[in-house]
Every structure is written in C-alpha cells, then in structure tokens.
Design a protein around this motif. Structure first.
Motif, short mmCIF file in Angstrom:
data_model
loop_
_atom_site.label_atom_id
_atom_site.label_comp_id
_atom_site.label_asym_id
_atom_site.label_seq_id
_atom_site.Cartn_x
_atom_site.Cartn_y
_atom_site.Cartn_z
N ARG A 96 0.83 -1.21 0.00
CA ARG A 96 0.00 0.00 0.00
C ARG A 96 0.86 1.25 0.00
NH1 ARG A 96 -4.80 1.28 0.63
NH2 ARG A 96 -4.56 2.82 2.27
N SER A 97 2.03 1.19 0.63
CA SER A 97 2.88 2.38 0.66
C SER A 97 3.31 2.78 -0.74
CB SER A 97 4.11 2.15 1.55
OG SER A 97 5.04 1.29 0.94
N TYR A 98 3.49 1.80 -1.64
CA TYR A 98 3.79 2.13 -3.03
C TYR A 98 2.62 2.86 -3.68
CZ TYR A 98 8.07 -0.63 -3.06
OH TYR A 98 9.33 -1.11 -2.83
N THR A 99 1.42 2.38 -3.45
CA THR A 99 0.23 3.02 -4.04
C THR A 99 0.05 4.43 -3.49
OG1 THR A 99 -0.83 0.88 -4.30
CG2 THR A 99 -2.26 2.80 -4.33
N LEU A 100 0.23 4.61 -2.18
CA LEU A 100 0.00 5.92 -1.56
C LEU A 100 1.12 6.91 -1.84
CD1 LEU A 100 -1.50 4.76 1.85
CD2 LEU A 100 -2.71 5.57 -0.19
N SER A 101 2.24 6.46 -2.38
CA SER A 101 3.35 7.34 -2.72
C SER A 101 3.48 7.55 -4.22
CB SER A 101 4.66 6.73 -2.20
OG SER A 101 4.62 6.55 -0.83
N ARG A 102 2.49 7.13 -4.96
CA ARG A 102 2.54 7.17 -6.41
C ARG A 102 2.61 8.61 -6.93
NH1 ARG A 102 -0.79 3.68 -10.64
NH2 ARG A 102 -0.24 4.86 -12.47
N CYS A 103 3.44 8.81 -7.93
CA CYS A 103 3.57 10.11 -8.56
C CYS A 103 2.95 10.03 -9.96
CB CYS A 103 5.05 10.46 -8.68
SG CYS A 103 5.37 11.97 -9.58
N GLY A 104 2.32 11.09 -10.40
CA GLY A 104 1.81 11.14 -11.76
C GLY A 104 0.36 10.72 -11.89
N SER A 105 -0.31 10.47 -10.79
CA SER A 105 -1.73 10.15 -10.82
C SER A 105 -2.35 10.65 -9.52
CB SER A 105 -1.97 8.65 -10.99
OG SER A 105 -1.52 7.96 -9.86
N PRO A 106 -3.61 11.03 -9.58
CA PRO A 106 -4.24 11.49 -8.34
C PRO A 106 -4.40 10.35 -7.34
CG PRO A 106 -5.82 11.43 -10.15
CD PRO A 106 -4.49 11.07 -10.71
N ILE A 107 -4.36 10.69 -6.07
CA ILE A 107 -4.55 9.71 -5.00
C ILE A 107 -5.77 10.13 -4.20
CG2 ILE A 107 -3.56 8.69 -2.91
CD1 ILE A 107 -0.78 9.37 -4.13
N ASP A 108 -6.70 9.23 -4.02
CA ASP A 108 -7.89 9.46 -3.21
C ASP A 108 -8.14 8.17 -2.43
OD1 ASP A 108 -10.25 10.21 -2.03
OD2 ASP A 108 -11.34 10.53 -3.90
N GLY B 51 6.49 6.86 -11.28
CA GLY B 51 7.44 6.78 -10.19
C GLY B 51 6.77 6.95 -8.84
N TRP B 52 7.57 7.22 -7.83
CA TRP B 52 7.05 7.38 -6.47
C TRP B 52 7.67 8.60 -5.82
CZ3 TRP B 52 8.44 2.60 -8.38
CH2 TRP B 52 7.42 1.64 -8.41
N TYR B 53 6.90 9.21 -4.94
CA TYR B 53 7.44 10.25 -4.08
C TYR B 53 8.16 9.54 -2.93
CZ TYR B 53 4.09 13.34 -6.38
OH TYR B 53 3.37 14.06 -7.28
N ASP B 54 9.07 10.26 -2.29
CA ASP B 54 9.66 9.68 -1.09
C ASP B 54 9.74 10.74 0.00
OD1 ASP B 54 11.87 11.26 -1.75
OD2 ASP B 54 13.31 9.68 -1.37
N ALA B 55 9.86 10.31 1.20
CA ALA B 55 10.04 11.18 2.38
C ALA B 55 8.86 12.11 2.61
CB ALA B 55 11.33 11.98 2.25
N GLY B 56 7.74 11.88 1.94
CA GLY B 56 6.55 12.70 2.18
C GLY B 56 6.63 14.11 1.65
N ASP B 57 7.63 14.42 0.82
CA ASP B 57 7.78 15.81 0.37
C ASP B 57 7.35 16.04 -1.07
OD1 ASP B 57 9.82 14.56 -1.03
OD2 ASP B 57 11.42 15.76 -0.15
#
Length: 117
Positions: free
Chosen positions: A15-27, A65-71
């Motif tokens: 789930r952490s990969y899904t919630l850190s996804r870049c390039g698509s909206p997260i809801d 890709g993914w975001y990291d460190a919450g930033d």
C-alpha cells in the motif's frame, strides 16, 4: 507467534507504493489521503544534453514513479530502487504471473513505476 505474521506488514508495504505514487491522483478511503496528480509537466520533459538515447531538446515522457520522504519531490534513485524491489519480488515469486512486471512497466492502475519505453 502466529502462522502468518508477515501478512499485515506485506500489505502495508505494498500500500505504501500506491500511496506514494507520482503522476496520478490519489484518493484513499482508508487514510483519507487526497493528492492531485503531481508533476503533469513530466509528460513532455525536455532533455538538456545529448546521449546515446536522446538528443538535446528532445521531449520525453518521464511520468510515474514514487514520491519519497513525504515531500512530493521526484528522485530517480528512489524510483529505481522501488522498481528493483518490485522486480526482485517477482523474481522470488514468479508464480504471481504478470502482475508485478505489468506494474513495473506502468501498465496497471493499481501500482506504478516509470513507464517502460
């Protein structure tokens, strides 16, 4: 100790990969996390130097890709490590079929990585 002690950590890790996804909206209904699609300009990123793959001035699609460190920054090293982890998981468990390789090529909306050229 239980028989399946790694089940919850495994799900939370995926789930952490899904919630850190870049390039698509997260809801996300579970966490309440709502993030607009980040880095839409990455669809047409400009190459700033010539190499074996591209010429200076070319436009390339570097979405995903993914975001990291919450930033919400985008770092290629982090994306490469995450893609490698997914590929290693597939190598260790090829019985999972096409699911992991598709995710690494950006073919599945359930997870992501840099798209395969």
């Amino acid at each position: 100790m239980g028989d399946n002690v790694y089940a919850v950590p495994a799900v939370q890790t995926l789930r952490s990969y899904t919630l850190s996804r870049c390039g698509s909206p997260i809801d996300d209904d579970i966490t309440g996390l709502k993030v607009k699609m980040g880095h839409p300009q990455d669809k047409e990123a400009q190459v700033y130097f010539t190499d074996k793959l591209n010429k200076k001035g070319d436009k390339v699609d570097v979405t995903g890709g993914w975001y990291d460190a919450g930033d919400y920054g985008k770092y290629t090293t982090t994306g490469a490590i995450a893609a490698a982890e997914l590929l290693l998981a597939y190598e260790a468990h090829p019985e999972s079929g096409q699911e992991l390789p598709d995710r690494c090529r950006g073919q599945s909306p359930r997870a992501s990585s840099q798209p395969h050229p």
